[in-house]
Enzyme design. Structure first.
Site, short mmCIF file in Angstrom:
data_model
loop_
_atom_site.label_atom_id
_atom_site.label_comp_id
_atom_site.label_asym_id
_atom_site.label_seq_id
_atom_site.Cartn_x
_atom_site.Cartn_y
_atom_site.Cartn_z
N CYS A 75 6.36 -0.19 7.25
CA CYS A 75 5.92 0.94 6.45
C CYS A 75 7.09 1.43 5.61
CB CYS A 75 5.43 2.04 7.38
SG CYS A 75 4.94 3.54 6.51
N LEU A 76 6.84 1.75 4.35
CA LEU A 76 7.92 2.23 3.48
C LEU A 76 8.49 3.55 3.99
CD1 LEU A 76 6.34 1.45 -0.02
CD2 LEU A 76 8.05 0.12 1.22
N GLY B 251 0.84 -1.19 0.00
CA GLY B 251 0.00 0.00 0.00
C GLY B 251 0.87 1.24 0.00
N HIS C 239 -2.24 7.11 7.40
CA HIS C 239 -1.33 8.04 6.72
C HIS C 239 -2.06 9.30 6.28
CE1 HIS C 239 2.54 6.09 6.34
NE2 HIS C 239 2.02 4.98 5.86
N GLN D 245 2.99 9.95 1.30
CA GLN D 245 4.30 9.29 1.40
C GLN D 245 5.20 9.64 0.22
OE1 GLN D 245 2.41 5.23 2.27
NE2 GLN D 245 4.43 5.08 3.21
N HIS E 222 -3.92 1.06 8.03
CA HIS E 222 -2.57 1.64 7.99
C HIS E 222 -2.51 2.80 6.99
CE1 HIS E 222 1.99 1.17 7.96
NE2 HIS E 222 1.77 1.93 6.92
N GLU E 223 -3.06 2.59 5.80
CA GLU E 223 -2.98 3.64 4.76
C GLU E 223 -3.88 4.83 5.09
OE1 GLU E 223 -0.58 3.51 2.78
OE2 GLU E 223 -0.09 1.42 3.19
NI NI Z 1 2.91 3.11 5.67
#
Ligand code: NI
Length: 168
Positions: A93-94, A46, A139, A51, A135-136
């Site tokens: 998470c990226l 995701g 963000h 991000q 999670h997304e």
């Molecule tokens: Ni993330």
């Protein structure tokens, strides 16, 4: 496809709430393509627009990744109901490199939003997909998964990041 640079913690950009997307124009479609190239390359399941430095309420996800790619886009998504509780094990998470932790999440969520064509959608998700969506959507509200873990663990991660930054 030109990939995008991923904004990482401790960049404060990640902790702001995003703006609703008003117009799904060609520029948005282009951004979705570049975000998807970035997500698959990472690889991740995701990615939220914030991000990649774009402060809008848009996220993409694909829980199948390479097996059978199926890209989904959610615009201005809201969680309208949550049910149950599950421990999301080793969440990552990226934007939070080199760190994973268990996070308490709802086991099922219902999400409302729009797809990339602007069509309203309502989604009932459970298990892994429910975790990815929480999670997304976090963000999009300026929240990272490390905001949802114990302060002790968070401090440990913060210290390791500071150390790395100093070493650079
Ligand atoms: Ni993330």
């Amino acid at each position: 496809m030109e990939k995008l640079e991923i904004v990482t913690y401790p960049d404060k950009f990640l902790s702001q709430p995003t703006q609703p997307l008003e117009d799904i124009d060609a520029q948005v479609q282009d951004m979705i393509e570049r975000m998807s190239a970035t997500m698959y390359e990472a690889p991740g399941v995701g990615l939220a627009a914030i991000q990649v430095g774009w402060n809008k309420s848009l996220l993409i996800y694909d829980v199948f990744r390479d097996e059978k790619r199926s890209l989904h886009v959610l615009i201005n998504p809201k969680i309208i109901s949550r049910e149950g509780e599950v421990l999301s094990e080793n969440e990552g998470c990226l934007s939070v490199p080199d760190f994973r932790a268990d996070v308490k999440r709802a086991s099922a969520v219902t999400v409302e939003g729009y797809n990339r064509k602007g069509k309203p959608i309502k989604l009932d998700a459970e298990d892994f997909l429910a975790i990815v969506l929480q999670h997304e959507i976090d963000h999009l509200n300026g929240t990272l998964f490390i905001d949802r873990i114990s302060s002790l663990k968070r401090q440990m991660y913060k210290r390791s990041v500071k150390k790395k930054l100093r070493a650079k």
